[in-house]
Design a protein around this motif. Structure first.
Motif, mmCIF file in Angstrom:
data_model
loop_
_atom_site.group_PDB
_atom_site.id
_atom_site.type_symbol
_atom_site.label_atom_id
_atom_site.label_comp_id
_atom_site.label_asym_id
_atom_site.label_seq_id
_atom_site.Cartn_x
_atom_site.Cartn_y
_atom_site.Cartn_z
ATOM 1 N N SER A 26 0.757 -1.202 0.182
ATOM 2 C CA SER A 26 -0.043 0.006 -0.064
ATOM 3 C C SER A 26 1.099 1.104 -0.011
ATOM 4 O O SER A 26 0.965 1.946 0.934
ATOM 5 N N THR A 27 1.297 1.538 -1.041
ATOM 6 C CA THR A 27 2.395 2.673 -1.344
ATOM 7 C C THR A 27 1.790 3.960 -0.866
ATOM 8 O O THR A 27 2.713 4.300 -0.053
ATOM 9 N N GLU A 28 0.748 4.305 -1.086
ATOM 10 C CA GLU A 28 0.394 5.865 -0.671
ATOM 11 C C GLU A 28 0.330 5.764 0.795
ATOM 12 O O GLU A 28 0.802 6.925 1.532
ATOM 13 N N PHE A 29 -0.442 4.727 1.332
ATOM 14 C CA PHE A 29 -0.654 4.915 2.875
ATOM 15 C C PHE A 29 0.491 4.783 3.551
ATOM 16 O O PHE A 29 0.911 5.454 4.382
ATOM 17 N N CYS A 30 1.494 3.861 3.148
ATOM 18 C CA CYS A 30 2.661 3.640 3.776
ATOM 19 C C CYS A 30 3.722 4.961 3.697
ATOM 20 O O CYS A 30 4.329 5.285 4.704
ATOM 21 N N SER A 31 3.653 5.397 2.615
ATOM 22 C CA SER A 31 4.479 6.684 2.506
ATOM 23 C C SER A 31 3.969 8.109 3.299
ATOM 24 O O SER A 31 4.729 8.426 3.943
ATOM 25 N N LYS A 32 2.763 7.942 3.278
ATOM 26 C CA LYS A 32 2.154 9.082 4.358
ATOM 27 C C LYS A 32 2.519 8.845 5.716
ATOM 28 O O LYS A 32 2.814 9.520 6.735
ATOM 29 N N MET A 33 2.571 7.320 6.003
ATOM 30 C CA MET A 33 2.663 7.127 7.513
ATOM 31 C C MET A 33 4.291 7.407 7.802
ATOM 32 O O MET A 33 4.534 7.861 8.968
ATOM 33 N N GLN A 34 5.087 7.012 6.610
ATOM 34 C CA GLN A 34 6.520 7.211 6.991
ATOM 35 C C GLN A 34 6.663 8.532 7.228
ATOM 36 O O GLN A 34 7.586 8.828 8.092
ATOM 37 N N ILE A 35 6.103 9.462 6.493
ATOM 38 C CA ILE A 35 6.364 10.902 6.523
ATOM 39 C C ILE A 35 5.881 11.396 7.932
ATOM 40 O O ILE A 35 6.687 12.252 8.739
ATOM 41 N N ARG A 36 4.755 10.864 8.509
ATOM 42 C CA ARG A 36 4.092 11.443 9.603
ATOM 43 C C ARG A 36 5.142 10.960 10.869
ATOM 44 O O ARG A 36 5.653 11.803 11.754
ATOM 45 N N ILE A 37 5.680 9.918 10.748
ATOM 46 C CA ILE A 37 6.403 9.216 12.012
ATOM 47 C C ILE A 37 7.793 10.131 11.733
ATOM 48 O O ILE A 37 8.459 10.552 12.711
ATOM 49 N N ILE A 38 8.360 10.360 10.554
ATOM 50 C CA ILE A 38 9.525 11.237 10.393
ATOM 51 C C ILE A 38 9.407 12.516 11.019
ATOM 52 O O ILE A 38 10.297 13.023 11.630
ATOM 53 N N ASP A 39 8.408 13.069 10.760
ATOM 54 C CA ASP A 39 8.165 14.523 11.211
ATOM 55 C C ASP A 39 7.917 14.484 12.795
ATOM 56 O O ASP A 39 8.680 15.161 13.218
ATOM 57 N N VAL A 40 7.550 13.508 13.287
ATOM 58 C CA VAL A 40 7.703 13.319 14.802
ATOM 59 C C VAL A 40 9.055 13.217 15.203
ATOM 60 O O VAL A 40 9.432 14.136 16.218
ATOM 61 N N LEU A 41 9.818 12.323 14.640
ATOM 62 C CA LEU A 41 11.257 12.186 14.913
ATOM 63 C C LEU A 41 12.045 13.485 14.635
ATOM 64 O O LEU A 41 12.836 13.708 15.534
ATOM 65 N N LEU A 42 11.781 14.318 13.839
ATOM 66 C CA LEU A 42 12.427 15.492 13.290
ATOM 67 C C LEU A 42 12.200 16.663 14.425
ATOM 68 O O LEU A 42 12.908 17.536 14.800
ATOM 69 N N HIS A 43 10.838 16.787 14.783
ATOM 70 C CA HIS A 43 10.376 17.768 15.534
ATOM 71 C C HIS A 43 10.305 17.693 17.010
ATOM 72 O O HIS A 43 10.167 18.413 17.775
ATOM 73 N N LYS A 44 10.237 16.306 17.328
ATOM 74 C CA LYS A 44 10.212 16.141 18.700
ATOM 75 C C LYS A 44 11.346 15.219 19.381
ATOM 76 O O LYS A 44 11.544 15.408 20.660
ATOM 77 N N ILE A 45 11.945 14.445 18.847
ATOM 78 C CA ILE A 45 12.889 13.593 19.336
ATOM 79 C C ILE A 45 14.442 13.945 18.813
ATOM 80 O O ILE A 45 15.281 14.446 20.034
ATOM 81 N N TYR A 46 14.765 14.491 17.637
ATOM 82 C CA TYR A 46 15.800 14.742 17.048
ATOM 83 C C TYR A 46 15.874 16.342 16.671
ATOM 84 O O TYR A 46 16.359 16.576 15.565
#
Length: 105
Positions: A26-46
């Motif tokens: 499910s390319t579209e869903f997984c890409s969106k979820m990856q980007i959401r998780i990455i944004d959490v990593l960038l803005h909250k953790i790293y």
């Protein structure tokens, strides 16, 4: 910082990895979820300078997820790549010269 434990960070990174592995289904869903998780990593953790290497790795991962999600995200992909390279260069201004010199060898 959220005050996440090492275990909490590990779970978030594992979730990111899982979406990367299931992307073919499910390319579209997984890409969106990856980007959401990455944004959490960038803005909250790293988010601090002490995590420059992790932050640049996550930015590279974001660029890959954006590239995989379609041509309409190519500008954002290039911005993520630029941010990752700029972060590394800001820490060591000689880095571009070292990379160029290695390629000549």
């Amino acid at each position: 910082m959220l005050g996440l434990t090492t275990l909490g960070k590990h779970y978030i990174l594992q979730e990111l990895l899982a979406y990367g592995l299931t992307e073919a289904q499910s390319t579209e869903f997984c890409s969106k979820m990856q980007i959401r998780i990455i944004d959490v990593l960038l803005h909250k953790i790293y988010c601090s300078k002490e995590h420059f290497l992790e932050r640049s790795r996550v930015l590279l991962r974001k660029a890959g997820a954006l590239r995989a999600s379609g041509v309409e995200n190519i500008k954002s992909c290039l911005e993520s790549l630029h941010d990752a390279i700029s972060l590394l260069v800001s820490l060591d201004p000689m880095l571009p010269f070292l990379i160029y010199k290695e390629r000549e060898l």
